[in-house]
Design a protein around this motif. Structure first.
Motif, PDB file in Angstrom:
ATOM      1  N   MET A 101       0.831  -1.209   0.000  1.00 37.15           N
ATOM      2  CA  MET A 101       0.000   0.000   0.000  1.00 37.15           C
ATOM      3  C   MET A 101       0.874   1.271   0.000  1.00 37.15           C
ATOM      4  O   MET A 101       0.574   2.226  -0.703  1.00 37.15           O
ATOM      5  CB  MET A 101      -0.914  -0.001   1.225  1.00 37.15           C
ATOM      6  N   GLU A 102       1.954   1.257   0.799  1.00 40.51           N
ATOM      7  CA  GLU A 102       2.826   2.427   0.825  1.00 40.51           C
ATOM      8  C   GLU A 102       3.439   2.691  -0.544  1.00 40.51           C
ATOM      9  O   GLU A 102       3.579   3.842  -0.970  1.00 40.51           O
ATOM     10  CB  GLU A 102       3.926   2.228   1.872  1.00 40.51           C
ATOM     11  N   ARG A 103       3.840   1.604  -1.228  1.00 43.04           N
ATOM     12  CA  ARG A 103       4.425   1.755  -2.550  1.00 43.04           C
ATOM     13  C   ARG A 103       3.411   2.322  -3.537  1.00 43.04           C
ATOM     14  O   ARG A 103       3.741   3.158  -4.385  1.00 43.04           O
ATOM     15  CB  ARG A 103       4.932   0.382  -3.041  1.00 43.04           C
ATOM     16  N   VAL A 104       2.158   1.876  -3.409  1.00 46.58           N
ATOM     17  CA  VAL A 104       1.106   2.386  -4.287  1.00 46.58           C
ATOM     18  C   VAL A 104       0.911   3.881  -4.076  1.00 46.58           C
ATOM     19  O   VAL A 104       0.827   4.661  -5.022  1.00 46.58           O
ATOM     20  CB  VAL A 104      -0.219   1.624  -4.044  1.00 46.58           C
ATOM     21  N   VAL A 105       0.853   4.288  -2.807  1.00 46.40           N
ATOM     22  CA  VAL A 105       0.671   5.705  -2.490  1.00 46.40           C
ATOM     23  C   VAL A 105       1.863   6.510  -2.994  1.00 46.40           C
ATOM     24  O   VAL A 105       1.712   7.578  -3.591  1.00 46.40           O
ATOM     25  CB  VAL A 105       0.499   5.895  -0.962  1.00 46.40           C
ATOM     26  N   GLU A 106       3.067   5.983  -2.755  1.00 40.97           N
ATOM     27  CA  GLU A 106       4.275   6.692  -3.190  1.00 40.97           C
ATOM     28  C   GLU A 106       4.290   6.878  -4.703  1.00 40.97           C
ATOM     29  O   GLU A 106       4.593   7.964  -5.217  1.00 40.97           O
ATOM     30  CB  GLU A 106       5.513   5.927  -2.733  1.00 40.97           C
ATOM     31  N   ASN A 107       3.945   5.823  -5.412  1.00 39.73           N
ATOM     32  CA  ASN A 107       3.927   5.904  -6.877  1.00 39.73           C
ATOM     33  C   ASN A 107       2.877   6.892  -7.361  1.00 39.73           C
ATOM     34  O   ASN A 107       3.104   7.649  -8.314  1.00 39.73           O
ATOM     35  CB  ASN A 107       3.669   4.518  -7.479  1.00 39.73           C
ATOM     36  N   TYR A 108       1.732   6.868  -6.681  1.00 41.64           N
ATOM     37  CA  TYR A 108       0.668   7.813  -7.085  1.00 41.64           C
ATOM     38  C   TYR A 108       1.127   9.259  -6.918  1.00 41.64           C
ATOM     39  O   TYR A 108       0.899  10.103  -7.789  1.00 41.64           O
ATOM     40  CB  TYR A 108      -0.595   7.562  -6.255  1.00 41.64           C
ATOM     41  N   LEU A 150       4.242  10.368  -6.866  1.00 46.88           N
ATOM     42  CA  LEU A 150       5.285  10.654  -7.842  1.00 46.88           C
ATOM     43  C   LEU A 150       4.700  10.923  -9.229  1.00 46.88           C
ATOM     44  O   LEU A 150       5.209  11.759  -9.985  1.00 46.88           O
ATOM     45  CB  LEU A 150       6.282   9.496  -7.899  1.00 46.88           C
ATOM     46  N   GLU A 151       3.652  10.200  -9.554  1.00 46.16           N
ATOM     47  CA  GLU A 151       3.014  10.389 -10.853  1.00 46.16           C
ATOM     48  C   GLU A 151       2.095  11.608 -10.881  1.00 46.16           C
ATOM     49  O   GLU A 151       1.782  12.130 -11.955  1.00 46.16           O
ATOM     50  CB  GLU A 151       2.210   9.131 -11.215  1.00 46.16           C
ATOM     51  N   ASN A 152       1.662  12.059  -9.679  1.00 42.86           N
ATOM     52  CA  ASN A 152       0.737  13.204  -9.595  1.00 42.86           C
ATOM     53  C   ASN A 152       1.244  14.199  -8.539  1.00 42.86           C
ATOM     54  O   ASN A 152       0.600  14.414  -7.502  1.00 42.86           O
ATOM     55  CB  ASN A 152      -0.669  12.736  -9.229  1.00 42.86           C
ATOM     56  N   PRO A 153       2.416  14.798  -8.754  1.00 42.73           N
ATOM     57  CA  PRO A 153       3.005  15.669  -7.726  1.00 42.73           C
ATOM     58  C   PRO A 153       2.139  16.881  -7.387  1.00 42.73           C
ATOM     59  O   PRO A 153       2.269  17.445  -6.302  1.00 42.73           O
ATOM     60  CB  PRO A 153       4.336  16.101  -8.353  1.00 42.73           C
ATOM     61  N   GLU A 154       1.236  17.267  -8.287  1.00 44.00           N
ATOM     62  CA  GLU A 154       0.380  18.428  -8.012  1.00 44.00           C
ATOM     63  C   GLU A 154      -0.520  18.197  -6.806  1.00 44.00           C
ATOM     64  O   GLU A 154      -1.035  19.143  -6.204  1.00 44.00           O
ATOM     65  CB  GLU A 154      -0.467  18.778  -9.234  1.00 44.00           C
ATOM     66  N   ILE A 155      -0.710  16.928  -6.428  1.00 42.27           N
ATOM     67  CA  ILE A 155      -1.555  16.647  -5.259  1.00 42.27           C
ATOM     68  C   ILE A 155      -0.932  17.203  -3.986  1.00 42.27           C
ATOM     69  O   ILE A 155      -1.633  17.580  -3.037  1.00 42.27           O
ATOM     70  CB  ILE A 155      -1.804  15.127  -5.123  1.00 42.27           C
TER      71      ILE A 155
END
Length: 211
Positions: free
Chosen positions: A1-8, A10-15
């Motif tokens: 789950m942490e990896r999923v959040v981290e990847n998200y 990284l892919e959406n830094p505007e968040i």
């Protein structure tokens, strides 16, 4: 789950920016709620303290509180506008909270102004001290007081009154309760506004209170 959040992320830094904006908005809203609560809790001390000097119309319907220091350049900038405000609006009641925070000369000037009430010359000395450009010291304060029509020997004696000590303590405590740490700071029944403001802005804020 942490990896999923981290990847998200990284892919959406505007968040991150959106989250920071939300956090800042929440902080501002919380600060406003705290300030409004402090205003309510300190309303009598702010607006109805019978020992605090009042300029303008003591019975006016538009009350403005100023926390100020006689060595504050921004206070001196705001001073002419406040005089204009009092001259053109007979409903303004200006509550003067002496708040000397810029050294010993500020304290001496505040004590002199408060002591001038014993000679019914508070207003004269207040405006004279605000009109002075340059640093203040005790000798210069006494010169200004004499020019403003005060008996300086009596003034020096009255400056030692314990009532002045108590009034200044109350002002410091009130400023702390309202998180006021700079001068000038203006207070209306619904807002705390730091900084020198032009007369028309202050008048507009006051008239909004009456609507």
């Amino acid at each position: 789950m942490e990896r999923v959040v981290e990847n998200y992320i990284l892919e959406n830094p505007e968040i991150i920016l959106r989250a920071l904006e939300v956090l800042e908005t929440r902080k501002q809203e919380e600060a406003q709620r705290s300030r409004q609560q402090a205003l309510e809790e300190n309303r009598d001390a702010l607006f109805r303290d019978q020992t605090t000097p009042v300029l303008g119309n003591p019975d006016g319907q538009l009350t403005l509180v100023e926390f100020f220091d006689y060595q504050c350049g921004y206070c001196k900038e705001a001073s002419p506008g406040l005089q204009q405000l009092l001259e053109r609006n007979a409903e303004v009641r200006l509550v003067m909270k002496e708040f000397p925070i810029l050294g010993q000369a500020s304290m001496t000037a505040a004590r002199a102004a408060l002591a001038a009430r014993e000679q019914d010359r508070y207003e004269e000395l207040h405006w004279a001290l605000m009109a002075h450009r340059g640093q203040l010291d005790e000798n210069r304060i006494m010169d200004i007081a004499e020019e403003a029509g005060l008996d300086t020997e009596q003034l020096r004696e009255d400056m030692g009154s314990p009532h002045i000590d108590e009034e200044l303590r109350r002002n410091y405590a009130l400023a702390e309760n309202l998180n006021i740490n700079s001068t000038p700071t203006f207070v209306t029944p619904s807002a705390v506004i730091p900084g020198a403001l032009p007369a028309d802005r202050l008048e507009s804020m006051l008239e909004d209170q009456a609507d």
